[in-house]
Motif scaffolding. Structure first.
Motif, short mmCIF file in Angstrom:
data_model
loop_
_atom_site.label_atom_id
_atom_site.label_comp_id
_atom_site.label_asym_id
_atom_site.label_seq_id
_atom_site.Cartn_x
_atom_site.Cartn_y
_atom_site.Cartn_z
N THR A 228 24.80 24.50 46.31
CA THR A 228 26.14 24.29 46.85
C THR A 228 27.19 24.43 45.77
OG1 THR A 228 25.29 22.83 48.58
CG2 THR A 228 27.64 22.66 48.06
N SER A 229 26.89 23.89 44.59
CA SER A 229 27.82 23.99 43.46
C SER A 229 28.08 25.43 43.07
CB SER A 229 27.27 23.21 42.27
OG SER A 229 28.07 23.40 41.12
N GLU A 230 27.03 26.25 43.06
CA GLU A 230 27.19 27.65 42.69
C GLU A 230 27.97 28.43 43.75
OE1 GLU A 230 26.28 29.63 39.83
OE2 GLU A 230 26.58 27.55 39.26
N ILE A 231 27.71 28.13 45.02
CA ILE A 231 28.48 28.78 46.08
C ILE A 231 29.96 28.45 45.95
CG2 ILE A 231 28.92 28.81 48.58
CD1 ILE A 231 25.89 28.43 48.97
N ASP A 232 30.25 27.17 45.75
CA ASP A 232 31.65 26.75 45.60
C ASP A 232 32.29 27.40 44.38
OD1 ASP A 232 31.42 25.15 47.83
OD2 ASP A 232 31.09 23.29 46.71
N ASN A 233 31.54 27.52 43.31
CA ASN A 233 32.05 28.15 42.09
C ASN A 233 32.49 29.58 42.37
OD1 ASN A 233 32.56 28.47 39.28
ND2 ASN A 233 30.54 29.40 39.02
N HIS A 234 31.67 30.33 43.09
CA HIS A 234 31.99 31.72 43.39
C HIS A 234 33.15 31.84 44.38
CE1 HIS A 234 27.61 32.62 42.16
NE2 HIS A 234 28.41 32.94 41.17
N LEU A 235 33.17 30.97 45.37
CA LEU A 235 34.26 31.04 46.35
C LEU A 235 35.59 30.63 45.73
CD1 LEU A 235 32.56 29.66 49.60
CD2 LEU A 235 32.93 32.05 48.91
N ARG A 236 35.57 29.63 44.84
CA ARG A 236 36.80 29.25 44.14
C ARG A 236 37.32 30.40 43.28
NH1 ARG A 236 34.14 24.24 43.35
NH2 ARG A 236 33.53 24.91 41.25
N TYR A 237 36.40 31.08 42.65
CA TYR A 237 36.77 32.23 41.81
C TYR A 237 37.43 33.32 42.65
CZ TYR A 237 36.05 36.36 38.85
OH TYR A 237 36.22 37.51 38.13
N LEU A 238 36.82 33.65 43.77
CA LEU A 238 37.40 34.65 44.67
C LEU A 238 38.77 34.20 45.18
CD1 LEU A 238 34.36 35.81 46.82
CD2 LEU A 238 35.98 37.34 45.69
N GLU A 239 38.86 32.95 45.57
CA GLU A 239 40.12 32.41 46.08
C GLU A 239 41.24 32.55 45.05
OE1 GLU A 239 42.46 29.88 48.88
OE2 GLU A 239 40.73 31.21 49.05
N ALA A 240 40.93 32.19 43.81
CA ALA A 240 41.94 32.25 42.75
C ALA A 240 42.31 33.68 42.40
CB ALA A 240 41.43 31.52 41.51
N GLU A 241 41.32 34.56 42.35
CA GLU A 241 41.58 35.96 41.99
C GLU A 241 42.40 36.67 43.06
OE1 GLU A 241 40.59 37.99 39.16
OE2 GLU A 241 40.59 35.96 38.36
N LEU A 242 42.17 36.33 44.31
CA LEU A 242 42.97 36.93 45.38
C LEU A 242 44.42 36.49 45.27
CD1 LEU A 242 40.72 36.75 48.56
CD2 LEU A 242 41.89 38.79 47.71
N GLY A 243 44.64 35.19 45.05
CA GLY A 243 46.00 34.68 44.96
C GLY A 243 46.81 35.11 46.16
N CYS A 244 47.96 35.72 45.88
CA CYS A 244 48.83 36.20 46.96
C CYS A 244 48.59 37.67 47.28
CB CYS A 244 50.30 36.00 46.57
SG CYS A 244 50.76 34.27 46.34
N ASN A 245 47.59 38.27 46.66
CA ASN A 245 47.32 39.68 46.90
C ASN A 245 46.66 39.90 48.26
OD1 ASN A 245 48.25 40.45 44.34
ND2 ASN A 245 46.24 40.10 43.42
N ASP A 246 46.89 41.06 48.81
CA ASP A 246 46.21 41.42 50.06
C ASP A 246 44.74 41.74 49.83
OD1 ASP A 246 48.51 41.07 51.50
OD2 ASP A 246 48.98 43.21 51.67
N TYR A 247 44.47 42.37 48.67
CA TYR A 247 43.10 42.81 48.37
C TYR A 247 42.76 42.46 46.92
CZ TYR A 247 43.73 45.23 52.76
OH TYR A 247 43.98 45.50 54.09
N LEU A 248 41.54 42.68 46.53
CA LEU A 248 41.06 42.22 45.23
C LEU A 248 41.81 42.81 44.05
CD1 LEU A 248 37.21 42.26 45.91
CD2 LEU A 248 38.66 40.24 45.65
N LEU A 249 42.25 44.06 44.18
CA LEU A 249 42.95 44.70 43.07
C LEU A 249 44.45 44.82 43.32
CD1 LEU A 249 40.45 47.53 42.04
CD2 LEU A 249 40.70 45.23 41.11
#
Length: 208
Positions: free
Chosen positions: A130-151
């Motif tokens: 669960t900790s690892e899943i949360d770690n990856h989802l938090r990373y994705l959430e932060a990287e997306l920020g206000c962007n529509d897509y990853l890049l």
């Protein structure tokens, strides 16, 4: 013509989406999971020794693994679409996301699925998973920020590769605390090419 060996409720759905985004003609060969084991049929081994999906054929060429298939298609048929220029810093980010999906993010999600079938025997492993899943989802959430897509503002093939991670997490009801990821999933699913891919690929329900 590219032939997609498409297994229901699997990673091959994102290959159909990619092809629809690029407007490439393709053929689908459908395979159904065993209703009890949920495994792919043995007939897929006639296409590739691993007997898994996705796998594509393009003439005599056989390509397996989602990331390799996506890279092959965008480089051969994309004409620069869905791919940042290789001389830009964003290309390194693109490569990172292409490998992140299966190299990092999917492992704990799969472990959660299999360990969950062990009942009490799997309980000691669940906090770390669960900790690892949360770690990856938090990373994705932060990287997306206000962007529509990853890049940034435009869809790339990296979004198509990462989409399966987001969809698996969503199927496990893990996105409730992630506003950016939830909006990202909605944005992806509303794209006309994504909808066309669903129409061609058939019902798509992860966890089914």
């Amino acid at each position: 013509m590219i032939k997609v060996h498409h297994l229901n409720n699997s990673r091959s759905q994102r290959i159909l989406w990619l092809l629809e985004e690029l407007g490439i003609d393709y053929e689908i060969v459908n395979y159904e999971r065993d209703p009890v084991t949920r495994l792919a049929p043995a007939t897929l081994k006639a296409v590739h020794p691993l007997g898994k999906s996705p796998v594509i054929t393009d003439g005599d060429l056989v390509v397996a693994e989602s990331g390799a298939i996506i890279e092959y298609i965008v480089h051969k048929y994309g004409n620069g679409r869905l791919l940042p220029a290789t001389d830009l810093p964003t290309y390194i980010k693109y490569l990172q996301w292409m490998h992140f999906s299966e190299g990092s993010a999917m492992l704990p999600l799969l472990l959660a699925l299999y360990v969950g079938k062990l009942g009490d025997a799997g309980a000691p492993l669940k906090p770390r998973i669960t900790s690892e899943i949360d770690n990856h989802l938090r990373y994705l959430e932060a990287e997306l920020g206000c962007n529509d897509y990853l890049l940034g503002a435009e869809l790339t093939a990296a979004d198509i590769q990462v989409s399966f991670v987001v969809e698996v997490a969503d199927a496990r009801n893990l996105l409730d605390d992630y506003v950016n990821l939830s909006r990202y999933a909605e944005r992806i699913h509303s794209r006309p090419a994504y909808i066309r891919a669903l129409e061609r690929g058939g019902p798509y329900r992860l966890g089914a």
